[in-house]
Design an enzyme around this catalytic site. Structure first.
Site, PDB file in Angstrom:
ATOM      1  N   GLU A   1      -4.288   2.556  -7.150  1.00  0.00           N
ATOM      2  CA  GLU A   1      -4.653   3.583  -6.181  1.00  0.00           C
ATOM      3  C   GLU A   1      -3.791   4.829  -6.373  1.00  0.00           C
ATOM      4  OE1 GLU A   1      -6.739   1.709  -2.472  1.00  0.00           O
ATOM      5  OE2 GLU A   1      -4.614   1.979  -2.108  1.00  0.00           O
TER       6      GLU A   1
ATOM      7  N   HIS B   1       0.854  -1.190   0.000  1.00  0.00           N
ATOM      8  CA  HIS B   1       0.000   0.000   0.000  1.00  0.00           C
ATOM      9  C   HIS B   1       0.893   1.245   0.000  1.00  0.00           C
ATOM     10  CE1 HIS B   1      -2.868   3.022   1.344  1.00  0.00           C
ATOM     11  NE2 HIS B   1      -3.820   2.187   0.972  1.00  0.00           N
TER      12      HIS B   1
END
Ligand code: PGA
Length: 220
Positions: free
Chosen positions: A143, A94
């Site tokens: 993302e 992430h």
């Protein structure tokens, strides 16, 4: 089939996590077109696992990270070999981990290997087409950093273009979109041909909002 993956980040104690699952569990539609995953903190995993099993809820448990090493002398790390008792998916790489914990593409690739060797499905987050997708990884989330936690999502059209480009570059890839997804905009993303689902941060913390997200994905 569409994925909806809740990323709670560093939020919710055990009581809050159990309150969420008590509300959300019974409301998740049992539908083969939907695969719902919740990724709590490590400290809530065990209780969440029990609650999902006892309630027989159609939800899968995931972690937000795992160790790039195996078991042994790695103080503070959660190895895939032990985590697989609790989770069947792990969010890896992430952007918050790359930024705050100096995670490199190499470390992410090692984590993917650990996950694959221990029957955990690795979900790697990429920030754009240039982020490498490690070998063996079949599920990624696009993302863009500017969209994470800002209320300023990418356009569904652009997200779709990136997803399609990534699928051309890597074989057999499923691509999710993440970044400021809500019950208001989720359909705009999941109805794009190249997008296989969503990774939801903030909006997944609120049980009722998350139920709305799951239900709106199934609307015609
Ligand atoms: P957000 O986070 O939905 O709060 O933008 C998404 C993520 O970081 O995975």
């Amino acid at each position: 089939m569409k994925w909806i993956i809740a990323n709670w980040k560093s939020n919710k104690n055990i009581a809050e996590a159990l309150d969420w699952i008590a509300q959300v569990g019974p409301e998740i539609p049992r539908d083969e077109k939907l695969k719902v995953v919740v990724c709590p903190t490590f400290s809530a995993l065990s209780e969440m696992k029990k609650a999902i099993t006892v309630g027989n809820f159609p939800l899968v448990l995931g972690s937000q990270d795992l160790s790039s090493f195996g078991t042994g002398a790695y103080t503070g790390e959660e190895p895939a070999q032990l985590l697989n008792q609790l989770v069947s998916l792990a969010i890896l790489g992430h952007s918050e981990r790359r930024k705050n914990f100096s995670e490199t593409d190499g470390m992410v690739a090692n984590k993917v290997n650990q996950a694959l060797e221990n029957s955990i499905n690795p979900l790697v987050c990429v920030q754009g087409e240039e982020t490498p997708v490690p070998d063996g990884c079949k599920l990624i989330a696009y993302e863009p950093i500017s969209a994470i936690g800002t209320g300023n999502p990418d356009t569904p059209q652009n997200a779709n273009q990136v997803a399609v480009a990534l699928k051309q570059k890597y074989e057999n890839l499923e691509v999710l979109y993440g970044g400021s997804v809500t019950s208001e905009n989720v359909r705009d993303f999941v109805t794009q041909d190249g997008i296989n689902g969503v990774l939801v941060g903030n909006a997944s913390l609120d049980a009722q909002e998350f139920i709305k997200i799951c239900k709106s994905v199934l609307e015609n």
